[in-house]
Structure formats: C-alpha cells, structure tokens
Design a protein around this motif. Structure first.
Motif, PDB file in Angstrom:
ATOM      1  N   PRO A  46       1.630   5.792   3.480  1.00 15.47           N
ATOM      2  CA  PRO A  46       1.964   4.432   3.890  1.00 15.47           C
ATOM      3  C   PRO A  46       1.420   3.349   2.960  1.00 15.47           C
ATOM      4  O   PRO A  46       1.812   2.212   3.050  1.00 15.47           O
ATOM      5  N   TRP A 108     -18.664   3.078  -5.232  1.00 13.78           N
ATOM      6  CA  TRP A 108     -18.129   2.203  -4.174  1.00 13.78           C
ATOM      7  C   TRP A 108     -19.190   1.212  -3.657  1.00 13.78           C
ATOM      8  O   TRP A 108     -18.973  -0.006  -3.703  1.00 13.78           O
ATOM      9  N   ILE A 178     -10.939  -2.564  -6.518  1.00 10.60           N
ATOM     10  CA  ILE A 178     -12.133  -3.055  -5.815  1.00 10.60           C
ATOM     11  C   ILE A 178     -12.836  -4.092  -6.697  1.00 10.60           C
ATOM     12  O   ILE A 178     -12.421  -4.303  -7.840  1.00 10.60           O
ATOM     13  N   GLN A 208      -8.717  -7.809  -9.573  1.00 12.81           N
ATOM     14  CA  GLN A 208      -8.135  -8.544  -8.438  1.00 12.81           C
ATOM     15  C   GLN A 208      -8.468 -10.029  -8.464  1.00 12.81           C
ATOM     16  O   GLN A 208      -7.734 -10.846  -7.932  1.00 12.81           O
ATOM     17  N   LYS A 291     -16.656  -3.864   5.264  1.00 13.10           N
ATOM     18  CA  LYS A 291     -15.676  -4.687   5.979  1.00 13.10           C
ATOM     19  C   LYS A 291     -16.311  -5.689   6.943  1.00 13.10           C
ATOM     20  O   LYS A 291     -15.609  -6.479   7.568  1.00 13.10           O
TER      21      LYS A 291
HETATM   22  C1  GDG Z   1      -8.516  -1.127  -1.317  1.00 11.59           C
HETATM   23  C2  GDG Z   1      -9.493  -2.282  -1.555  1.00 11.59           C
HETATM   24  C3  GDG Z   1      -7.544  -3.823  -1.787  1.00 11.59           C
HETATM   25  C4  GDG Z   1      -4.739  -0.120   7.982  1.00 11.59           C
HETATM   26  N1  GDG Z   1      -4.768   0.573   9.103  1.00 11.59           N
HETATM   27  C5  GDG Z   1      -3.728   1.354   9.074  1.00 11.59           C
HETATM   28  C6  GDG Z   1      -3.033   1.128   7.920  1.00 11.59           C
HETATM   29  N2  GDG Z   1      -3.671   0.225   7.270  1.00 11.59           N
HETATM   30  C7  GDG Z   1      -3.215  -0.340   5.999  1.00 11.59           C
HETATM   31  C8  GDG Z   1      -3.151  -1.816   6.102  1.00 11.59           C
HETATM   32  C9  GDG Z   1      -3.297  -2.210   4.652  1.00 11.59           C
HETATM   33  C10 GDG Z   1      -4.158  -1.089   4.072  1.00 11.59           C
HETATM   34  O1  GDG Z   1      -4.131  -0.012   4.978  1.00 11.59           O
HETATM   35  C11 GDG Z   1      -5.614  -1.500   3.950  1.00 11.59           C
HETATM   36  O2  GDG Z   1      -5.743  -2.258   2.787  1.00 11.59           O
HETATM   37  P1  GDG Z   1      -6.991  -3.194   2.545  1.00 11.59           P
HETATM   38  O3  GDG Z   1      -6.660  -4.052   1.385  1.00 11.59           O
HETATM   39  O4  GDG Z   1      -7.277  -3.989   3.766  1.00 11.59           O
HETATM   40  O5  GDG Z   1      -8.257  -2.270   2.298  1.00 11.59           O
HETATM   41  P2  GDG Z   1      -8.682  -0.908   1.500  1.00 11.59           P
HETATM   42  O6  GDG Z   1      -8.161   0.300   2.186  1.00 11.59           O
HETATM   43  O7  GDG Z   1     -10.169  -0.985   1.431  1.00 11.59           O
HETATM   44  O8  GDG Z   1      -8.031  -1.009   0.034  1.00 11.59           O
HETATM   45  C12 GDG Z   1      -8.882  -3.592  -1.073  1.00 11.59           C
HETATM   46  C13 GDG Z   1      -6.652  -2.603  -1.675  1.00 11.59           C
HETATM   47  O9  GDG Z   1      -7.335  -1.423  -2.120  1.00 11.59           O
HETATM   48  C14 GDG Z   1      -5.383  -2.761  -2.528  1.00 11.59           C
HETATM   49  O10 GDG Z   1      -5.686  -3.029  -3.854  1.00 11.59           O
HETATM   50  O11 GDG Z   1      -6.899  -4.913  -1.165  1.00 11.59           O
HETATM   51  O12 GDG Z   1      -9.757  -4.663  -1.348  1.00 11.59           O
HETATM   52  O13 GDG Z   1     -10.726  -2.039  -0.878  1.00 11.59           O
HETATM   53  O14 GDG Z   1      -2.066  -2.193   4.006  1.00 11.59           O
HETATM   54  O15 GDG Z   1      -1.942  -2.165   6.700  1.00 11.59           O
HETATM   55  N3  GDG Z   1      -1.903   1.745   7.602  1.00 11.59           N
HETATM   56  C15 GDG Z   1      -1.442   2.627   8.495  1.00 11.59           C
HETATM   57  N4  GDG Z   1      -2.080   2.921   9.660  1.00 11.59           N
HETATM   58  C16 GDG Z   1      -3.234   2.288   9.980  1.00 11.59           C
HETATM   59  O16 GDG Z   1      -3.828   2.519  11.019  1.00 11.59           O
HETATM   60  N5  GDG Z   1      -0.278   3.244   8.230  1.00 11.59           N
END
Ligand code: GDG
Length: 486
Positions: A46, A108, A178, A208, A291
């Motif tokens: 996803p 990390w 990150i 970023q 977070k």
């Molecule tokens: C790293 C960096 C940077 C969340 N819960 C579920 C789910 N999600 C999806 C969200 C969002 C993604 O996961 C999370 O992205 P984030 O950016 O909030 O955080 P990280 O996982 O730490 O990502 C971050 C990113 O890389 C991209 O460069 O922004 O700073 O740490 O899209 O919607 N997706 C599904 N089920 C969930 O329960 N399918």
C-alpha cells in the motif's frame, strides 16, 4: 488490488533483461499474501513510494530490487503489475544485523535526533556492509549501460559508492526518506565516513527538507573538507548535487476515496459507533517512538483532568500500526503507550463511553480515509519525522475544507503545510493550547487554514516529486553526455 500468482507467473526473460531504470529499496513493492483459494500470491504494497514510482516504472519498463520480506532464499525474478521485480535474499542473521540492528536500532534513532538512544554494535556494521554490497551487485548486474539507478533510504546508504565502483557508467540518484541529522549527531556514527562516502557515490542526493540538505552540505565540508558551491559538492574530482525534494501523496486518488459514497457512509458510521461525540480527535502512526504518541496522550490526559476538554463530548482515536516488534525499544514503547491509554480510560471514561480508542493494527486505505473524514481534529505530533504523509492525506481528504490539523514543527510537512496549527511537541502547554484551539475553531477558521493547504497539495503531488527527482537526474545525465561529447 491486482493479485498475481506466486511464483507460477515468473517470467524467465526478466532475469536476463537489462533495464534503463532501476530502483533499489529495502523492500520490494509487493507483500506475500494468499488468494481466495488459500494459494500464496503477491499483492502490491500500500505504500506511497510504490504509488509514486509505479507509473514511471511501467512507462520506462524499469526493474525494482528489494527484499521480499521473509528470511531465506530469494524467489526467482518475476513481473508483477508491469514491474520487473528482483528479490534480494536476506538470511536470519542479515535481518538481525542489517535490518533490525544497524538500520533500525542505530541509524533510525540517530537520524531522528537520537530521541531514543542509538545502539552501536560492530557485528551489525558488517551485516550492513554485506547486504548493501549484495544490493549494489544486483543493480550492477541488471542495469543497462548508462542506466539511471535510484536508491532509496537509510538502509542502503553504502550502495551508491559501491555501485559507482562496479559501474562508473551509471547515473545514480539517492533519496533519503527520513531526516538527515546535524553534523554533531551524525559524527557519533562509527561508520560516519564510510556512510558519507557511500552517499557521495551518487550524482544526485535528495532530502525531504532544506535543513537536511544543509546538514549534508556541512557534513561534507566538515568531514571530508569537500568544497560546496551552489548546492554542489566537489568530491574526488566529481560533482555531487544535493537538494530538497519533499515527497507527497497521490492527491487525486486520496480525493477520489474521500468522495466515494461508501467511504463517506463508513465515516458517518464511525462517528455513530464512537457515540456521536462533539469532537473526534484522530492520530494515525506506526507505533514508533519518533511519532510523539506519548506526548500527545499526555497532553490529552491533562486537558481532560483540567476540564478543558469534556470527556463526555470528546473522543480520541489512536491508530497505532504495529511495526518493528522484535526491537526492544519498540516493545518498551508499546508497554508505555498501552499503560497510558488504560490510565486515561480508567480515570476519565464511562460505561459505553471510552475517552481513547486505541487500535493496534493496520487498516486499508478506504478505512483510513473514512477515519480522516470522521475526525474533527487530526493530531500529527512527531518529535522528528522526515515528512509525514498522514498529515498530507488528512488535508487531501477534507474536500469540504472542514477539519483542523495540529502538526509538529519537527515533521518535514510543516515546511509546506504552514497553515496548520504548528506545535512544538516538547512544549506540553503549547501542545495543549494548540489542541484546544483546533477543537474550538469555527468553520470559517477551518476553511481559512484548510483551503491554502489543499491548493498547495494539489500543485505538489507525488507525481511531481517523482518526476522532479527523475527529471533532475536525467538532466544531470544529459549535461554529462554533452560535456563528454564536447
Ligand atoms: C517514512 C518516513 C516519510 C498508516 N497506517 C496504515 C497505513 N498507513 C500509511 C499512511 C501513510 C504511510 O502509511 C505512513 O507514512 P508516514 O509518512 O506517516 O510515516 P513512515 O511510515 O514513518 O514513513 C516519513 C515517509 O517515509 C515517506 O517518505 O513521510 O517521514 O518516516 O501513507 O496512510 N496504510 C495502510 N494501513 C494502515 O493501517 N494500508
């Protein structure tokens, strides 16, 4: 979501082909799954990176190199959804040393301001080197002459340097998802020079946030005495460009989900199931110490205790997606968070009326969108975050300009979503004030803030990010070919 049988549809030709575009990331863009008949299959992951790169990978017939998610031998290369996938094998020891150790227990935390103490272990460093070499060698094998290779994230920082040695003909880009830390912090890393030299193997290094780019420039000057002019680093007779490319989301698709009648109906149902409270405060994070989940719960707890939020009218929903569960610091965090949630609920909930709904699981995108729609206030309060896509998803979902985003200054997204209620999550009083302001905001105030953020996101979606980075790398390649021909 497309499902391809595994591994029956393996295309032999994929293994022998060479590709003009090669992406490397720790994980392949697919997950193991089972189909309706219980047979193993692959399912597209996803994640945002997959969505971002999928169109480019398809149109340029690219290959993706990554781990398939389980220790043991790698499946034969195969094609899924138009992308050529080249799995990398990781042994159990590789997972311990390279992935859970050096990547997730050393780099990390260190790159996130050391909000948890990084663990330094020499055996993990060897694991990190070994696996990075495996990725570099795989890329060297499948990249066509002069191909563009795009390496992703902190797991693979040695790859650009290793790959340049193996294949000097390639154009290599690296993107760090990150934060990149200030010099003083980075210099704690025993592998500091090796990692910096690894990154400088790329032609283009992307970050970023402008502060990360600046930190990288300073580090190259400080550690290697490199000359830095106009964003270009002169290193060993080569020019390396380092610049900022803030990642985004598929805004149109997020809006499509938000307007889907089934998603809207589900959002209304969620509010009913929560007891039709006046205010729903939502948080969605991987259960990660970066977070700021504990700070947010503390702020909420104090607001309830002080009577500034009425427990009869307010509900917080905390989605905490399980992550890295074998690492000690993550197990300890989970225990602390769960203790805090039960304390808040014990002190402030009533029968049939919970103050915090804590959901330790993952949800599909439609359910997440329904949660975003159901939330009056979205609280995104990381202590440090490269970007934070959840904040962008919330804004993209609020097509009617309602809702309020409380956003940490320490998320990369704060540089773009300036109209959010920006907070310093370390300042508990400031955080509490921001939450109550957001809760109390009227429709006009919500619109005044939401409208410009939505307009900004529409112009800066993930396609712009991916094509921007690739275009820059392509451009550098053209500059060099022209220089070579002159
Ligand atoms: C790293 C960096 C940077 C969340 N819960 C579920 C789910 N999600 C999806 C969200 C969002 C993604 O996961 C999370 O992205 P984030 O950016 O909030 O955080 P990280 O996982 O730490 O990502 C971050 C990113 O890389 C991209 O460069 O922004 O700073 O740490 O899209 O919607 N997706 C599904 N089920 C969930 O329960 N399918």
């Amino acid at each position: 979501m497309a499902i391809t049988p595994h591994p029956a549809r393996t295309l032999r030709q994929a293994a022998s082909n060479r590709y003009d575009l090669v992406v490397l990331a720790n994980r392949l863009p697919v997950d193991h799954d089972t189909d309706a008949d219980g047979r193993p299959c692959w399912r597209r992951s996803p994640g945002g990176l997959v969505t971002a790169l999928h169109p480019i990978m398809k149109s340029r017939a690219g290959a993706w190199i990554g781990w398939h998610g389980r220790p043991g031998p790698a499946p034969t290369p195969f094609v899924h959804d138009g992308i050529h996938l080249h799995p990398i094998a990781l042994t159990g020891d590789d997972v311990d040393g390279y992935y859970e150790g050096q990547s997730n227990a050393t780099i990390w935390p260190l790159y996130h301001d050391a909000v948890e103490q990084p663990v330094f272990d020499r055996a993990w460093q060897d694991g990190y080197r070994k696996v990075n070499r495996r990725f570099a060698e795989a890329a060297a094998r499948v990249a066509a002459p002069g191909a563009l290779v795009w390496v992703h994230d902190y797991h693979l920082q040695l790859v650009p340097g290793m790959l340049r040695e193996l294949r000097p003909d390639l154009r290599i880009g690296f993107f760090l998802h990150i934060p990149f830390p200030p010099v003083e912090l980075f210099c704690q890393l025993p592998m500091r020079e090796e990692i910096l030299r690894g990154l400088l193997g790329a032609d283009l290094v992307g970050f970023q946030h402008p502060s990360a780019t600046r930190n990288f420039h300073s580090l190259a000057e400080h550690l290697l005495d490199a000359k830095v002019t106009d964003g270009k680093i002169w290193h060993e007779g080569r020019e390396v460009v380092a610049d900022t490319f803030p990642i985004s989301i598929d805004v149109a698709d997020q809006q499509r989900l938000a307007l889907d009648p089934a998603v809207r109906a589900r959002a209304a149902q969620i509010r009913r199931e929560l007891g039709d409270p006046r205010t729903v405060i939502l948080a969605v994070d991987r259960l990660d110490y970066t977070k700021g989940i504990e700070r947010r719960l503390s702020a909420y707890e104090e607001l309830l205790a002080e009577g500034r939020l009425d427990p009869a009218e307010t509900v917080m929903v905390q989605v905490a997606v399980p992550t890295r569960q074998r690492i000690d610091q993550y197990q300890a965090l989970r225990e602390r968070v769960e203790r805090a949630v039960s304390r808040i609920n014990g002190d402030h909930s009533g029968i049939g009326r919970l103050c915090v709904h804590y959901l330790h699981r993952s949800y599909d995108r439609a359910e997440l969108a329904a949660l975003y729609l159901a939330a009056d206030v979205m609280a995104v309060t990381p202590l440090r975050d490269g970007m934070n896509l959840v904040a962008k998803e919330y804004v993209a979902t609020r097509t009617d300009h309602t809702g309020a985003l409380v956003l940490s200054e320490f998320a990369g997204a704060a540089a773009e979503l300036e109209e959010a209620w920006l907070v310093n999550p370390h300042d508990l009083d400031g955080l509490k004030d921001a939450v109550t302001d957001a809760v109390d905001a009227d429709a006009e105030e919500q619109r005044r803030r939401m409208e410009p953020m939505r307009a900004y996101l529409r112009r800066h979606d993930v396609n712009r990010w991916a094509t921007g980075f690739m275009g820059r790398l392509d451009g550098l390649a053209e500059d060099w070919s022209a220089a070579a021909a002159a």
